[in-house]
Design a protein around this motif. Structure first.
Motif, PDB file in Angstrom:
ATOM      1  N   ILE A  18     -15.878 115.081 -63.737  1.00 49.88           N
ATOM      2  CA  ILE A  18     -17.843 115.016 -64.450  1.00 49.88           C
ATOM      3  C   ILE A  18     -18.254 113.878 -63.270  1.00 49.88           C
ATOM      4  N   GLU A  19     -19.122 114.583 -63.540  1.00 50.45           N
ATOM      5  CA  GLU A  19     -20.168 113.162 -62.574  1.00 50.45           C
ATOM      6  C   GLU A  19     -21.328 112.492 -64.029  1.00 50.45           C
ATOM      7  N   ILE A  20     -21.109 111.063 -63.406  1.00 51.29           N
ATOM      8  CA  ILE A  20     -22.439 110.164 -63.726  1.00 51.29           C
ATOM      9  C   ILE A  20     -23.471 110.359 -63.393  1.00 51.29           C
ATOM     10  N   VAL A  21     -24.308 110.856 -63.418  1.00 52.26           N
ATOM     11  CA  VAL A  21     -25.866 110.880 -62.874  1.00 52.26           C
ATOM     12  C   VAL A  21     -26.372 109.837 -62.773  1.00 52.26           C
ATOM     13  N   ARG A  22     -26.567 108.576 -61.387  1.00 55.34           N
ATOM     14  CA  ARG A  22     -27.979 107.709 -61.860  1.00 55.34           C
ATOM     15  C   ARG A  22     -29.066 107.989 -62.137  1.00 55.34           C
ATOM     16  N   ASP A  23     -29.454 107.391 -63.483  1.00 49.51           N
ATOM     17  CA  ASP A  23     -30.941 108.034 -63.703  1.00 49.51           C
ATOM     18  C   ASP A  23     -31.726 107.161 -64.536  1.00 49.51           C
ATOM     19  N   TRP A  24     -32.893 107.486 -65.093  1.00 48.98           N
ATOM     20  CA  TRP A  24     -33.141 106.321 -66.045  1.00 48.98           C
ATOM     21  C   TRP A  24     -32.326 106.361 -67.413  1.00 48.98           C
ATOM     22  N   VAL A  25     -32.208 108.009 -67.752  1.00 48.07           N
ATOM     23  CA  VAL A  25     -31.670 108.150 -69.245  1.00 48.07           C
ATOM     24  C   VAL A  25     -30.311 107.976 -69.214  1.00 48.07           C
ATOM     25  N   THR A  26     -29.886 107.299 -67.728  1.00 48.81           N
ATOM     26  CA  THR A  26     -28.103 106.584 -68.042  1.00 48.81           C
ATOM     27  C   THR A  26     -28.293 104.776 -68.371  1.00 48.81           C
ATOM     28  N   VAL A  27     -28.296 105.187 -69.728  1.00 44.31           N
ATOM     29  CA  VAL A  27     -28.977 103.370 -69.516  1.00 44.31           C
ATOM     30  C   VAL A  27     -27.437 102.919 -71.311  1.00 44.31           C
ATOM     31  N   ALA A  28     -27.331 101.654 -71.606  1.00 40.91           N
ATOM     32  CA  ALA A  28     -26.639 101.244 -72.049  1.00 40.91           C
ATOM     33  C   ALA A  28     -27.478 100.453 -72.867  1.00 40.91           C
ATOM     34  N   GLU A  29     -28.031 100.486 -74.162  1.00 37.60           N
ATOM     35  CA  GLU A  29     -29.089 100.012 -75.419  1.00 37.60           C
ATOM     36  C   GLU A  29     -29.404 100.415 -76.664  1.00 37.60           C
ATOM     37  N   ASP A  30     -29.325  98.937 -76.907  1.00 39.92           N
ATOM     38  CA  ASP A  30     -28.990  99.220 -78.224  1.00 39.92           C
ATOM     39  C   ASP A  30     -27.513  99.799 -79.026  1.00 39.92           C
ATOM     40  N   GLY A  31     -27.384  98.816 -79.322  1.00 40.18           N
ATOM     41  CA  GLY A  31     -25.406  99.863 -78.900  1.00 40.18           C
ATOM     42  C   GLY A  31     -25.099 100.953 -78.307  1.00 40.18           C
ATOM     43  N   PHE A  32     -26.379 101.840 -78.166  1.00 41.10           N
ATOM     44  CA  PHE A  32     -25.404 102.746 -77.436  1.00 41.10           C
ATOM     45  C   PHE A  32     -25.599 103.703 -75.993  1.00 41.10           C
ATOM     46  N   LEU A  33     -24.634 104.116 -75.452  1.00 39.85           N
ATOM     47  CA  LEU A  33     -24.018 104.487 -74.261  1.00 39.85           C
ATOM     48  C   LEU A  33     -24.913 106.087 -74.273  1.00 39.85           C
ATOM     49  N   THR A  34     -26.170 106.020 -73.140  1.00 40.21           N
ATOM     50  CA  THR A  34     -26.670 106.823 -73.363  1.00 40.21           C
ATOM     51  C   THR A  34     -26.695 107.843 -71.351  1.00 40.21           C
ATOM     52  N   LEU A  35     -26.113 108.830 -71.183  1.00 36.71           N
ATOM     53  CA  LEU A  35     -25.139 109.338 -70.435  1.00 36.71           C
ATOM     54  C   LEU A  35     -25.778 110.946 -69.607  1.00 36.71           C
ATOM     55  N   ARG A  36     -26.872 110.486 -68.061  1.00 32.49           N
ATOM     56  CA  ARG A  36     -27.099 112.196 -67.710  1.00 32.49           C
ATOM     57  C   ARG A  36     -25.273 112.546 -66.932  1.00 32.49           C
ATOM     58  N   ILE A  37     -25.287 113.621 -67.423  1.00 28.93           N
ATOM     59  CA  ILE A  37     -23.817 114.179 -66.973  1.00 28.93           C
ATOM     60  C   ILE A  37     -24.190 115.164 -66.667  1.00 28.93           C
ATOM     61  N   ARG A  38     -23.055 116.024 -65.254  1.00 27.83           N
ATOM     62  CA  ARG A  38     -22.900 116.603 -64.255  1.00 27.83           C
ATOM     63  C   ARG A  38     -21.229 117.477 -63.885  1.00 27.83           C
ATOM     64  N   THR A  39     -21.331 118.672 -64.318  1.00 27.49           N
ATOM     65  CA  THR A  39     -20.610 120.059 -63.877  1.00 27.49           C
ATOM     66  C   THR A  39     -20.401 121.145 -64.113  1.00 27.49           C
ATOM     67  N   LEU A  40     -20.087 121.421 -63.722  1.00 26.03           N
ATOM     68  CA  LEU A  40     -19.871 122.939 -63.467  1.00 26.03           C
ATOM     69  C   LEU A  40     -19.636 123.743 -65.091  1.00 26.03           C
TER      70      LEU A  40
END
Length: 243
Positions: free
Chosen positions: A123-145
């Motif tokens: 799996i990949e973690i995509v660097r993007d404005w929605v890949t962010v750690a804030e407010d106690g949450f980790l939000t990730l844009r992920i990429r895979t097949l």
């Protein structure tokens, strides 16, 4: 996600923002289509709900009496219009639309059985404005097949390093769906319950298996105060295939 229709609607919304391209010649239409922000939705009983924009800014919707996501604390994409002066917090806002992101809590490591139970598919973690750690949450844009018909399971595994409680493994189980096309989805993890009385910023480390081998990334994160003291077109449609 409430319905498949909502999923496909938001595909275009986030795709427009992430690619910075125009989906329509009507500027006003475009402004409403694009997400204004990534927020955390907190139900507030009879007073409706609030949306936490960042570590210091809250948004209060004036046109919605209750959260569309029930009593769950979830991350969400939202398009809103500010109604109160920008210098005042919380801001009163008119919500044009809001759509939730799959939000989970971390799971505890099972030691040597982690790969067997949680999977170890690339799996990949995509660097993007929605890949962010804030407010106690980790939000990730992920990429895979994705083959497009089988749900993939994504977990954030805690306790993987006895010397660093802030280190996690991102685990992906494709459940046999390892062929298809590369596409993206969004997922969020609520880390607040892990450090309920932690008021200082922490640095979390994420490990994962990518298509080119092992990778790591670090994020700075502050807990939510209430907890501490109390192709882009597929991104959102694929969220229904995450568990």
């Amino acid at each position: 996600m409430k319905t498949t229709m909502n999923l496909f609607l938001t595909i275009g919304l986030i795709a427009c923002t992430l690619t910075f391209s125009s989906c329509n010649n009507d500027d006003n239409y475009e402004i409403v289509k694009r997400p204004t922000a990534l927020v955390t939705v907190y139900p507030n009983g009879s007073e409706g709900f609030i949306m936490q924009l960042d570590d210091s800014t809250s948004l209060v919707p004036t046109n919605m009496k209750e959260s569309p996501f029930g009593e769950k604390n979830v991350r969400a994409l939202v398009n809103y219009t500010v109604e109160s002066p920008a210098t005042k917090s919380p801001h009163n806002v008119f919500v044009n639309w809001i759509d939730s992101i799959r939000t989970k809590q971390p799971v505890a490591t099972l030691g040597k059985d982690d790969n067997k139970i949680f999977g170890n598919d690339p799996i990949e973690i995509v660097r993007d404005w929605v890949t962010v750690a804030e407010d106690g949450f980790l939000t990730l844009r992920i990429r895979t097949l994705w083959g497009g018909h089988i749900k993939h399971t994504i977990n954030l595994v805690s306790g993987v390093n006895a010397d660093n409680s802030y280190e996690f493994d991102l685990k992906h189980n494709a459940n046999g769906d390892c062929k298809g096309y590369l596409a993206d989805a969004l997922i969020a993890f609520d880390l607040n319950p892990l450090w309920k009385n932690h008021t200082k910023e922490v640095k979390i480390k994420i490990n994962w298996t990518s298509f080119t081998g092992k990778k790591t990334a670090e994020f700075k994160l502050k807990m939510h105060p209430a907890i501490s003291t109390t192709s882009d077109n597929q991104i959102r449609s694929l969220s229904r295939l995450i568990s």
